[in-house]
Write a protein that holds these residues in place. Structure first.
Motif, PDB file in Angstrom:
ATOM      1  N   GLN A 213      41.795  23.876  37.988  1.00 28.15           N
ATOM      2  CA  GLN A 213      42.113  25.199  38.520  1.00 28.15           C
ATOM      3  C   GLN A 213      42.981  26.010  37.567  1.00 28.15           C
ATOM      4  O   GLN A 213      43.491  27.054  37.944  1.00 28.15           O
ATOM      5  CB  GLN A 213      42.854  25.048  39.864  1.00 28.15           C
ATOM      6  N   ASP A 214      43.155  25.558  36.322  1.00 29.82           N
ATOM      7  CA  ASP A 214      44.048  26.254  35.405  1.00 29.82           C
ATOM      8  C   ASP A 214      43.424  27.553  34.909  1.00 29.82           C
ATOM      9  O   ASP A 214      42.223  27.793  35.055  1.00 29.82           O
ATOM     10  CB  ASP A 214      44.402  25.355  34.217  1.00 29.82           C
ATOM     11  N   ALA A 215      44.243  28.398  34.279  1.00 36.12           N
ATOM     12  CA  ALA A 215      43.812  29.728  33.848  1.00 36.12           C
ATOM     13  C   ALA A 215      42.704  29.664  32.807  1.00 36.12           C
ATOM     14  O   ALA A 215      41.742  30.440  32.854  1.00 36.12           O
ATOM     15  CB  ALA A 215      45.014  30.505  33.295  1.00 36.12           C
ATOM     16  N   ASP A 216      42.798  28.747  31.837  1.00 40.55           N
ATOM     17  CA  ASP A 216      41.775  28.649  30.794  1.00 40.55           C
ATOM     18  C   ASP A 216      40.422  28.306  31.393  1.00 40.55           C
ATOM     19  O   ASP A 216      39.386  28.828  30.965  1.00 40.55           O
ATOM     20  CB  ASP A 216      42.169  27.587  29.762  1.00 40.55           C
ATOM     21  N   VAL A 219      38.906  31.417  33.032  1.00 47.23           N
ATOM     22  CA  VAL A 219      38.359  32.331  32.025  1.00 47.23           C
ATOM     23  C   VAL A 219      37.004  31.829  31.543  1.00 47.23           C
ATOM     24  O   VAL A 219      36.042  32.592  31.406  1.00 47.23           O
ATOM     25  CB  VAL A 219      39.340  32.478  30.843  1.00 47.23           C
ATOM     26  N   SER A 220      36.912  30.511  31.289  1.00 46.34           N
ATOM     27  CA  SER A 220      35.652  29.930  30.838  1.00 46.34           C
ATOM     28  C   SER A 220      34.559  30.103  31.884  1.00 46.34           C
ATOM     29  O   SER A 220      33.415  30.425  31.561  1.00 46.34           O
ATOM     30  CB  SER A 220      35.847  28.442  30.521  1.00 46.34           C
ATOM     31  N   LEU A 221      34.911  29.925  33.160  1.00 44.49           N
ATOM     32  CA  LEU A 221      33.922  30.071  34.220  1.00 44.49           C
ATOM     33  C   LEU A 221      33.454  31.512  34.344  1.00 44.49           C
ATOM     34  O   LEU A 221      32.279  31.788  34.592  1.00 44.49           O
ATOM     35  CB  LEU A 221      34.509  29.592  35.546  1.00 44.49           C
ATOM     36  N   GLU A 222      34.365  32.459  34.175  1.00 48.00           N
ATOM     37  CA  GLU A 222      33.975  33.867  34.248  1.00 48.00           C
ATOM     38  C   GLU A 222      33.029  34.228  33.110  1.00 48.00           C
ATOM     39  O   GLU A 222      32.081  34.992  33.276  1.00 48.00           O
ATOM     40  CB  GLU A 222      35.222  34.748  34.204  1.00 48.00           C
ATOM     41  N   THR A 233      36.084  19.482  35.658  1.00 44.27           N
ATOM     42  CA  THR A 233      37.041  18.569  36.278  1.00 44.27           C
ATOM     43  C   THR A 233      37.982  18.021  35.208  1.00 44.27           C
ATOM     44  O   THR A 233      37.769  18.223  34.012  1.00 44.27           O
ATOM     45  CB  THR A 233      36.327  17.396  36.973  1.00 44.27           C
ATOM     46  N   ASP A 234      39.000  17.303  35.664  1.00 37.08           N
ATOM     47  CA  ASP A 234      39.941  16.726  34.701  1.00 37.08           C
ATOM     48  C   ASP A 234      39.282  15.667  33.833  1.00 37.08           C
ATOM     49  O   ASP A 234      39.734  15.407  32.716  1.00 37.08           O
ATOM     50  CB  ASP A 234      41.154  16.147  35.427  1.00 37.08           C
ATOM     51  N   GLN A 235      38.189  15.052  34.307  1.00 33.32           N
ATOM     52  CA  GLN A 235      37.483  14.052  33.509  1.00 33.32           C
ATOM     53  C   GLN A 235      36.325  14.630  32.702  1.00 33.32           C
ATOM     54  O   GLN A 235      35.970  14.081  31.659  1.00 33.32           O
ATOM     55  CB  GLN A 235      36.955  12.935  34.411  1.00 33.32           C
ATOM     56  N   VAL A 236      35.754  15.730  33.184  1.00 30.42           N
ATOM     57  CA  VAL A 236      34.633  16.384  32.479  1.00 30.42           C
ATOM     58  C   VAL A 236      34.926  17.879  32.410  1.00 30.42           C
ATOM     59  O   VAL A 236      34.407  18.671  33.198  1.00 30.42           O
ATOM     60  CB  VAL A 236      33.290  16.126  33.193  1.00 30.42           C
ATOM     61  N   PRO A 237      35.756  18.314  31.462  1.00 29.67           N
ATOM     62  CA  PRO A 237      36.151  19.723  31.412  1.00 29.67           C
ATOM     63  C   PRO A 237      35.019  20.683  31.053  1.00 29.67           C
ATOM     64  O   PRO A 237      35.150  21.882  31.281  1.00 29.67           O
ATOM     65  CB  PRO A 237      37.251  19.746  30.338  1.00 29.67           C
ATOM     66  N   ASP A 238      33.909  20.164  30.538  1.00 29.77           N
ATOM     67  CA  ASP A 238      32.771  21.025  30.203  1.00 29.77           C
ATOM     68  C   ASP A 238      31.606  20.811  31.178  1.00 29.77           C
ATOM     69  O   ASP A 238      30.446  21.027  30.825  1.00 29.77           O
ATOM     70  CB  ASP A 238      32.307  20.786  28.766  1.00 29.77           C
ATOM     71  N   LEU A 684      32.987  31.820  43.814  1.00 35.82           N
ATOM     72  CA  LEU A 684      34.187  31.037  43.564  1.00 35.82           C
ATOM     73  C   LEU A 684      34.827  30.595  44.875  1.00 35.82           C
ATOM     74  O   LEU A 684      35.409  29.522  44.967  1.00 35.82           O
ATOM     75  CB  LEU A 684      35.189  31.854  42.740  1.00 35.82           C
ATOM     76  N   LEU A 685      34.705  31.452  45.924  1.00 40.93           N
ATOM     77  CA  LEU A 685      35.246  31.061  47.222  1.00 40.93           C
ATOM     78  C   LEU A 685      34.584  29.785  47.710  1.00 40.93           C
ATOM     79  O   LEU A 685      35.238  28.877  48.234  1.00 40.93           O
ATOM     80  CB  LEU A 685      35.034  32.198  48.240  1.00 40.93           C
ATOM     81  N   LEU A 686      33.257  29.714  47.526  1.00 35.56           N
ATOM     82  CA  LEU A 686      32.544  28.526  47.970  1.00 35.56           C
ATOM     83  C   LEU A 686      33.032  27.291  47.220  1.00 35.56           C
ATOM     84  O   LEU A 686      33.248  26.236  47.813  1.00 35.56           O
ATOM     85  CB  LEU A 686      31.040  28.723  47.748  1.00 35.56           C
ATOM     86  N   ASN A 687      33.203  27.422  45.914  1.00 36.15           N
ATOM     87  CA  ASN A 687      33.679  26.281  45.127  1.00 36.15           C
ATOM     88  C   ASN A 687      35.056  25.820  45.621  1.00 36.15           C
ATOM     89  O   ASN A 687      35.330  24.627  45.737  1.00 36.15           O
ATOM     90  CB  ASN A 687      33.764  26.660  43.639  1.00 36.15           C
ATOM     91  N   TRP A 688      35.941  26.771  45.884  1.00 36.49           N
ATOM     92  CA  TRP A 688      37.283  26.432  46.356  1.00 36.49           C
ATOM     93  C   TRP A 688      37.217  25.758  47.718  1.00 36.49           C
ATOM     94  O   TRP A 688      37.910  24.778  47.979  1.00 36.49           O
ATOM     95  CB  TRP A 688      38.133  27.689  46.409  1.00 36.49           C
TER      96      TRP A 688
END
Length: 712
Positions: A213-216, A219-222, A233-238, A684-688
């Motif tokens: 959920q961090d800012a970087d 930005v990447s998702l946008e 995720t923390d294990q698969v950041p890409d 993004l709401l759905l993901n959250w």
């Protein structure tokens, strides 16, 4: 009042008293919140799903006279030239914009994990723009700028050694563009059979870990919104870059490929056959022209061609060279002579791991179970064994390995027969369970891992294998029509074992028999290659060889090769010394006939450097070393990309640019989860909401699990 008391496992009785638990009021609030969030999430899912009747231009699917198609229509053509053990592939990917909008297309596609990609061309009508190789961030910057300016541009980047992304910006309405990729690779040579394989689609990868959920990340998702069905995720950041959508309703012309092969084997052939496709074969001089009988085949499974030599004509040694820009490169192949085992063999402790996750559903789980049943039948009375199955959780049949007597084997067969495919792919706990304990004294430990390899956290699993392997050997068995061959081959490499690929039920007996022969035969170890001149050779440390496998070494030659140089190969097998001497002529004498040796050497060096990250070398050092090799040899790598830009802008600045991911075909015999299908948007709401529901559900399960143990 009477209570039926339950037996509590001993290991639970030894646990400390449970910590203070939240009050009933707090848990009532948690469960109530979970119900509310699930209700909202269900509404969001219903709103986000694509209804094909409502699909229009700008959606991932558009309605046409013949049905529903992706906004970008895609088909491919592969021109393959095989000479001896070397294959050169020119892959042409055609993308046709069937909408009235300007679109940016993104296509995530597989290639062989050892493909050395050294050329990309963007073709628009009669214009051909040869791409430049750049450091990855610089290539992305050039592409993004061209996209903003309305220029046609293409970017090819590596996500995994066997997974790539092709991005094409500013494709005009009803316009067609072609991306041409060139790569070199070695054909496979095992048990005196040659084969060449082309992956055409991928099994959807399981993404473990907690959503970032961090800012970087935001930005990447946008920037890459809608490219993939998973979130980082923390294990698969890409994760969003390696989870392309699958096509929900493919038409006969959706994602097809034409394959044309020119084969010059260099030895007399007894048979050429397709492993999974019928072939049309034409003899031309000393070679053959081969195509699938069906001219355009669906890209829903790996393509594999095999060729067998005439009896007694199989090569047991070969030496290829190439001269490039004043440098000499060489490829050595030697097939050691098999020696009989001296004396009694050690008893084995065999741990079988079988993947029962959802991606193994359909024919894959049946292939896996049949393979495991055959493996159980090969255990000897003196062996010990265990079976571990895993999906979202794992369980071992026995607490520790047991003797392979009739009673234990019957329990194992019944256990395997009852297995079904469902849930996630949490490999790490199962591997940890299998590798945690050394074998009993006097036993040889072998781990047989049966899976499709569909995970996104490959590197962390390689690290686990490297750290915990000890004296064990890990053998991977790839299952299904499109397994993750990068994970399978590299896991076996770190596990000092081999990889066996089973793509159809009819192959189970033959492929498992080949694996049994390797497991039960002596290994060639302590292999050394002595060259007549200084060389930089890869692999630097030669791995052990199993029966039927050749020694393959790529080398960069320093100095002048003698007119009649001798290469001396030595090793140990079955307690005996083995050696072979090969006399070879000057390395530059036949340079023109063996193109691809130089890029093969560079690709091997890059692979070896990347392995050093798993062994603990700092990534910054690895990155610098890889960049030097990749840029010099014009090769795709994790740190370099190809980028091509048309100089003149094409898209008017007042015209919007729509995103158009190209869905893959689902591998043959599999079923996709609904979230893997393309949608008009992924809110993004759905993901959250989904992430929050998962967290609250986990807390609730832990609460009630605790109550069950401590209150019964």
């Amino acid at each position: 009042m009477c209570f039926n008391r339950r037996r509590i496992p001993k290991h639970l009785l030894l646990q400390p008293s449970p910590p203070h638990r939240p009050t009933r009021r707090i848990w009532t609030w948690v469960l109530g919140s979970l119900v509310v969030l699930l209700t909202i999430a269900a509404a969001e899912i219903a709103r986000a799903d694509v209804n094909p009747e409502e699909a229009s231009a700008g959606s991932l699917l558009v309605k046409t006279a013949s049905g529903y198609r992706a906004a970008l229509h895609h088909h491919s053509e592969a021109q393959v030239t095989i000479k001896g053990m070397l294959a050169r592939v020119v892959l042409r990917q055609t993308f046709e914009n069937v909408t009235d909008d300007w679109v940016e297309g993104v296509y995530v596609f597989p290639l062989p994990e050892d493909a050395a990609i050294n050329r990309m061309v963007l073709e628009i009508g009669e214009r051909r723009i040869v791409a430049d190789i750049k450091e990855k961030q610089e290539a992305q910057r050039i592409y993004d700028q061209a996209k903003r300016e309305g220029k046609r541009a293409a970017l090819t980047r590596q996500e995994r050694p066997n997974l790539f992304t092709q991005a094409i910006a500013n494709i005009g309405p009803k316009e067609k563009v072609i991306i041409e990729l060139q790569y070199h690779e070695l054909v496979t040579y095992r048990n005196q059979t040659f084969s060449w394989r082309l992956p055409t689609t991928l099994t959807p990868r399981y993404i473990p870990g907690v959503m970032k959920q961090d800012a970087d990340t935001q930005v990447s998702l946008e920037t890459n919104s809608g490219w993939g069905w998973a979130q980082p995720t923390d294990q698969v950041p890409d994760a969003h870059r390696i989870t392309p959508f699958v096509h929900p309703a493919p038409q006969p012309d959706t994602n097809n490929i034409a394959i044309n092969i020119s084969l010059d084997a260099g030895v007399p052939l007894a048979q050429i056959r397709g492993a999974y496709h019928e072939l049309s074969i034409y003899k031309l001089g000393n070679g053959h022209q081969i195509t699938p009988t069906q001219k355009h085949i669906p890209m829903d499974r790996d393509f594999e061609m095999q060729w067998h030599t005439v009896a007694g004509k199989a090569p047991d040694a070969a030496f290829f060279t190439e001269h490039i820009d004043g440098e000499d490169y060489a490829l050595l192949m030697v097939l050691p002579t098999q020696q009989e085992q001296a004396g009694a063999t050690l008893p084995r402790e065999v741990i079988f791991i079988i993947d029962t996750s959802g991606s193994m559903g359909g024919v894959s789980i049946e292939q896996a179970k049949a393979s495991l049943q055959l493996a159980l039948s090969r255990l000897a009375d003196k062996d010990r064994f265990n079976v571990i199955e895993f999906n979202s959780f794992h369980q071992a049949l026995f607490s520790r390995p047991v003797p392979a007597d009739a009673n234990a084997l019957q329990q194992a067969r019944s256990f395997v027969q009852r297995l079904n495919a469902d849930g996630g792919t949490e490999m790490a706990p199962a591997l940890d369970e299998a590798l945690r304990y050394p074998a009993a004294e006097g036993y040889l430990k072998q781990v047989i891992f049966i899976t499709d390899g569909s995970v996104g956290n490959e590197t962390s699993l390689f690290e686990l294998i490297h750290q915990q392997l000890g004296d064990a050997r890990l053998f991977t068995v790839g299952i299904g029509s499109a397994p993750n061959s990068y994970f399978m081959t590299k896991a076996a490499e770190f596990g000092r074992g081999t990889f066996t690929f089973i793509g159809a039920q009819t192959e189970v007996a033959e492929k498992m028999q080949s694996l049994f022969t390797k497991l039960e035969s002596p290994v060639m170890s302590d292999i050394e290659v002595n060259w007549p001149v200084p060389v930089e050779a890869w692999p630097a440390r030669i791995p052990d060889l199993y029966q039927g496998e050749p020694l393959l070494v790529s080398a960069k030659v320093s100095g002048t090769w003698p007119n009649r140089g001798v290469i001396d190969v030595r090793g140990q097998q079955a307690g005996k010394s083995w050696s072979r001497k090969l006399a070879v002529a000057n390395t530059s004498s036949d340079a023109a006939s063996h193109s691809g040796i130089g890029v093969r050497w560079a690709e091997q060096k890059i692979a070896a450097l990347l392995d050093e990250k798993v062994r603990g070398r700092p990534e910054a050092e690895v990155r610098d070393a890889v960049l030097e090799v990749a840029l010099q040899h014009q090769l795709m790598s994790p740190y370099t990309s190809f980028v091509a830009v048309e100089e003149t802008p094409s898209r008017p600045q007042d015209q919007a640019l729509e995103q158009a991911p190209v869905p893959n075909l689902l591998p043959q015999g599999q079923q996709a989860a609904p979230l893997m299908y393309p949608r008009t948007a992924t809110p993004l709401l759905l993901n959250w909401l989904l992430g929050s529901c998962a967290l609250l559900a986990l807390l609730a399960l832990r609460r009630f699990g605790s109550r069950e143990v401590h209150h019964d």
